[in-house]
Write a protein that holds these residues in place. Sequence first.
Motif, PDB file in Angstrom:
ATOM      1  N   GLU A 484       0.836  -1.189   0.000  1.00 61.94           N
ATOM      2  CA  GLU A 484       0.000   0.000   0.000  1.00 61.94           C
ATOM      3  C   GLU A 484       0.880   1.252   0.000  1.00 61.94           C
ATOM      4  O   GLU A 484       2.011   1.219   0.501  1.00 61.94           O
ATOM      5  N   PRO A 485       0.383   2.358  -0.536  1.00 59.39           N
ATOM      6  CA  PRO A 485       1.201   3.579  -0.588  1.00 59.39           C
ATOM      7  C   PRO A 485       1.500   4.123   0.804  1.00 59.39           C
ATOM      8  O   PRO A 485       0.641   4.121   1.689  1.00 59.39           O
ATOM      9  N   THR A 486       2.729   4.559   1.000  1.00 55.90           N
ATOM     10  CA  THR A 486       3.139   5.181   2.257  1.00 55.90           C
ATOM     11  C   THR A 486       3.647   6.593   1.953  1.00 55.90           C
ATOM     12  O   THR A 486       4.024   6.903   0.817  1.00 55.90           O
ATOM     13  N   ASP A 487       3.671   7.438   2.980  1.00 59.13           N
ATOM     14  CA  ASP A 487       4.152   8.815   2.832  1.00 59.13           C
ATOM     15  C   ASP A 487       3.460   9.534   1.673  1.00 59.13           C
ATOM     16  O   ASP A 487       4.099  10.258   0.900  1.00 59.13           O
ATOM     17  N   VAL A 488       2.155   9.318   1.557  1.00 59.12           N
ATOM     18  CA  VAL A 488       1.431   9.935   0.451  1.00 59.12           C
ATOM     19  C   VAL A 488       0.885  11.295   0.875  1.00 59.12           C
ATOM     20  O   VAL A 488       0.667  11.573   2.060  1.00 59.12           O
ATOM     21  N   LYS A 489       0.663  12.131  -0.116  1.00 60.37           N
ATOM     22  CA  LYS A 489       0.081  13.433   0.121  1.00 60.37           C
ATOM     23  C   LYS A 489      -1.437  13.370  -0.081  1.00 60.37           C
ATOM     24  O   LYS A 489      -1.922  12.583  -0.891  1.00 60.37           O
ATOM     25  N   PRO A 490      -2.184  14.209   0.614  1.00 55.54           N
ATOM     26  CA  PRO A 490      -3.604  14.333   0.273  1.00 55.54           C
ATOM     27  C   PRO A 490      -3.730  14.884  -1.146  1.00 55.54           C
ATOM     28  O   PRO A 490      -2.893  15.685  -1.587  1.00 55.54           O
ATOM     29  N   LEU A 491      -4.733  14.444  -1.857  1.00 56.67           N
ATOM     30  CA  LEU A 491      -4.825  14.786  -3.280  1.00 56.67           C
ATOM     31  C   LEU A 491      -4.952  16.292  -3.505  1.00 56.67           C
ATOM     32  O   LEU A 491      -4.493  16.807  -4.539  1.00 56.67           O
ATOM     33  N   HIS A 492      -5.549  17.014  -2.549  1.00 56.66           N
ATOM     34  CA  HIS A 492      -5.681  18.465  -2.744  1.00 56.66           C
ATOM     35  C   HIS A 492      -4.332  19.174  -2.699  1.00 56.66           C
ATOM     36  O   HIS A 492      -4.193  20.322  -3.134  1.00 56.66           O
ATOM     37  N   ALA A 493      -3.295  18.488  -2.175  1.00 56.38           N
ATOM     38  CA  ALA A 493      -1.974  19.110  -2.095  1.00 56.38           C
ATOM     39  C   ALA A 493      -1.329  19.296  -3.466  1.00 56.38           C
ATOM     40  O   ALA A 493      -0.329  20.014  -3.591  1.00 56.38           O
ATOM     41  N   PHE A 494      -1.889  18.651  -4.488  1.00 57.30           N
ATOM     42  CA  PHE A 494      -1.319  18.763  -5.826  1.00 57.30           C
ATOM     43  C   PHE A 494      -1.929  19.919  -6.612  1.00 57.30           C
ATOM     44  O   PHE A 494      -1.680  20.051  -7.813  1.00 57.30           O
ATOM     45  N   GLY A 495      -2.713  20.756  -5.942  1.00 57.61           N
ATOM     46  CA  GLY A 495      -3.244  21.948  -6.581  1.00 57.61           C
ATOM     47  C   GLY A 495      -4.659  21.762  -7.073  1.00 57.61           C
ATOM     48  O   GLY A 495      -5.262  20.692  -6.944  1.00 57.61           O
ATOM     49  N   PRO A 496      -5.221  22.833  -7.643  1.00 55.59           N
ATOM     50  CA  PRO A 496      -6.594  22.766  -8.163  1.00 55.59           C
ATOM     51  C   PRO A 496      -6.739  21.629  -9.162  1.00 55.59           C
ATOM     52  O   PRO A 496      -5.825  21.343  -9.943  1.00 55.59           O
ATOM     53  N   SER A 497      -7.898  20.998  -9.123  1.00 51.98           N
ATOM     54  CA  SER A 497      -8.099  19.825  -9.978  1.00 51.98           C
ATOM     55  C   SER A 497      -9.386  19.941 -10.762  1.00 51.98           C
ATOM     56  O   SER A 497     -10.274  20.743 -10.454  1.00 51.98           O
ATOM     57  N   ILE A 498      -9.485  19.082 -11.774  1.00 51.77           N
ATOM     58  CA  ILE A 498     -10.650  19.009 -12.642  1.00 51.77           C
ATOM     59  C   ILE A 498     -11.088  17.552 -12.715  1.00 51.77           C
ATOM     60  O   ILE A 498     -10.253  16.649 -12.793  1.00 51.77           O
ATOM     61  N   HIS A 525       5.416  11.898 -16.631  1.00 50.48           N
ATOM     62  CA  HIS A 525       6.331  12.850 -16.003  1.00 50.48           C
ATOM     63  C   HIS A 525       6.579  12.469 -14.541  1.00 50.48           C
ATOM     64  O   HIS A 525       5.648  12.060 -13.830  1.00 50.48           O
ATOM     65  N   ALA A 526       7.808  12.654 -14.088  1.00 41.17           N
ATOM     66  CA  ALA A 526       8.198  12.224 -12.744  1.00 41.17           C
ATOM     67  C   ALA A 526       7.378  12.906 -11.656  1.00 41.17           C
ATOM     68  O   ALA A 526       7.040  12.287 -10.641  1.00 41.17           O
ATOM     69  N   ASP A 527       7.040  14.197 -11.857  1.00 41.49           N
ATOM     70  CA  ASP A 527       6.321  14.903 -10.793  1.00 41.49           C
ATOM     71  C   ASP A 527       4.856  14.469 -10.699  1.00 41.49           C
ATOM     72  O   ASP A 527       4.158  14.844  -9.754  1.00 41.49           O
ATOM     73  N   GLU A 528       4.372  13.712 -11.663  1.00 38.38           N
ATOM     74  CA  GLU A 528       3.009  13.193 -11.602  1.00 38.38           C
ATOM     75  C   GLU A 528       2.930  11.885 -10.802  1.00 38.38           C
ATOM     76  O   GLU A 528       1.835  11.463 -10.399  1.00 38.38           O
ATOM     77  N   TYR A 529       4.074  11.236 -10.593  1.00 41.94           N
ATOM     78  CA  TYR A 529       4.065   9.934  -9.941  1.00 41.94           C
ATOM     79  C   TYR A 529       3.606   9.991  -8.485  1.00 41.94           C
ATOM     80  O   TYR A 529       2.810   9.133  -8.047  1.00 41.94           O
ATOM     81  N   PRO A 530       4.025  10.974  -7.672  1.00 40.02           N
ATOM     82  CA  PRO A 530       3.489  11.029  -6.305  1.00 40.02           C
ATOM     83  C   PRO A 530       1.965  11.130  -6.273  1.00 40.02           C
ATOM     84  O   PRO A 530       1.312  10.554  -5.393  1.00 40.02           O
ATOM     85  N   TRP A 531       1.394  11.844  -7.232  1.00 36.71           N
ATOM     86  CA  TRP A 531      -0.072  11.922  -7.317  1.00 36.71           C
ATOM     87  C   TRP A 531      -0.667  10.560  -7.672  1.00 36.71           C
ATOM     88  O   TRP A 531      -1.646  10.121  -7.053  1.00 36.71           O
ATOM     89  N   LEU A 532      -0.076   9.881  -8.640  1.00 40.40           N
ATOM     90  CA  LEU A 532      -0.602   8.581  -9.078  1.00 40.40           C
ATOM     91  C   LEU A 532      -0.598   7.575  -7.935  1.00 40.40           C
ATOM     92  O   LEU A 532      -1.602   6.897  -7.687  1.00 40.40           O
ATOM     93  N   ARG A 533       0.528   7.466  -7.228  1.00 43.48           N
ATOM     94  CA  ARG A 533       0.613   6.474  -6.156  1.00 43.48           C
ATOM     95  C   ARG A 533      -0.255   6.872  -4.959  1.00 43.48           C
ATOM     96  O   ARG A 533      -0.725   6.002  -4.210  1.00 43.48           O
TER      97      ARG A 533
END
Length: 611
Positions: A484-498, A525-533
């Motif tokens: 399971e994912p560890t050290d994950v960010k809440p999804l809102h931390a990645f900015g406004p979403s659609i 893109h590498a910076d999208e991976y934390p969001w994906l996981r």
Amino acid sequence: MGSTGRHQPVRVAAASGSVTDLVENLTDLAKNAEVDFIVGDWMSEYNMTIRGSAKVANVGTPDAEPAFEHTFMDALEPAVADLARRGIKLAVNAGSSDTEKLYNTVNDLVKSKGLNLTVAWVEGDEVFDVLQRCKTKGHQFRNITTGQNLDDWPFEPIYAQCYLGSWGITEAFRHGADIVVCGRVADAAPTMAAAAFWHGWGRTSYRELAHSLIAGHFIECSCYVTGGNFTGFKSLPQGISPLLNLPVATINSDGTFFVGLHKTPGRSGQVSVDTCRSQLLYEIQGKRYYNSDIVAIIDQIKLEKSGLDSVYVSNIGFEKPPATTKVGITAKGGFQAEVHYFVVGLDAVEKVKLLERQLRHYLDTDKLTLLKFTTSGGSSPNPNSQDEATLDVRIFAQAPTEEALSPKNFARPCWNIVMMTYPGATFAVDARQGVPKPYLEYFVTTLPLSHVNHVTNLPSMNKSISISPPTDTVPYVFEQEIQEPTDVKPLHAFGPSITAPLGYIVHARSGDKGSDCNVGFYVRHADEYPWLRSLLSVERMKELLQKDYNGKRIERFELPNIHAVHFLLKDHLDRGVASSSTYDVLGKNVAEYLRAKHVQIPEAFLARGKI
């Protein structure tokens, strides 16, 4: 060619990824490719059941068609002279359930053309007699996908075939074979054998073998790594022909390798990090990629662009091989048939419910083992054509006897309801699918390699070479870890979403192994991976599957170096390809279904453009 311990890389091209691949591929490679070996995969779980059951049914019938893959001969006949002229060696698994007969056919072809080629064949994959002996001695066979014990399976086995490793092919090459035909060897085994022979590897060259196993995995499906079945297909470069180029693996002496292209004039496609990620994630079962010669550990794999249409692959771990190998057991399942109705326009859900309620009441369901109603398509709002407003209703049934699904007991009752059901009721007038046809059940388990009689045969040399099983082994893992994912960010931390389809920015790939389905997701893109996981946990996967989630185990692991998250959906495919009641019998469209699901995607990622 033919010596061992070479330092220069070995070049291996793939001519076929399935029994339905282009037969002309082999001729093109034999004439034009700068390679040392050509390999080809003609087998799948489906033709394991079909060929095996046909062989059993034809026992004692001298004029019966041999149970090997005849399209291989269509490919070989125009190519064999160029193989001889250019000194390219060939290894394939097209023998299916009659490998010796394929050997005889190939050898006759070679002689008829006056070619100086040595043909070998590998046996030991047909293990029904071994299975029966083991059962008599009380050995318990556990289904890899369902956990069921074979003794509790309500079907009587008629055929069993196991997956052999690469050493039988390697020994054939070491004894001078030019063409090696096999039955059910692991898909990657011919590539592994070419590399082991060329570089002089031994049974304990574990790291090298692990890399060659994954090299074989990359090219075993031919054009799948050059753009076939690729979710980024719209971005592929286009040639004169929309057909795709074939792949070549160039394997170094340490096992690391390059995936590249054999370029056929006019053809298109490419090898990129993305196409390689796509193929890597196809039909894997977890971070452990099992083979009877080695276990590759792929969670830290690295893929690096090394030039135009070239990707360098490294950093593959390993475990020692298991003491067992996978075996598929075939049984007669009974009979199946289907009828289709069409629903158009408004109130589609209510119309389907009425039809199902009426038919479940009218049909003799006690004689059926399965009756399933499936809807496909849908009515779009304010449709532009009647086709856009049409829904297909599939009425699919299975039964233990042909009589239970005879036209008078199934198809005709389905049709006879038409005068009293929903408005506009119309059934498909082609009645052929309504006629019962036999189907097969398939049970996937493991068998101790010590019971397998793995032999390489070189009849022209009067040689038969026994291949011993591995002696230094680790146990096979039936259930891999759930990461399971560890050290994950809440999804809102990645900015406004659609709210948008997941597949707008996420690639995916899925496939089948028995009744299990795997699906892997990756981002560009590498910076999208934390969001994906952070997004794709096991619980989120259950939510995305919605009605398709069957309550079974879901395994998850991450591949951080390639920005991917992988899931294994246990027992997702209703018994697998031979008996499945679903349209997606191979699990290939699970990924496409999930990419269509709406999720919250950061605006910044969408601004980069859709896949």
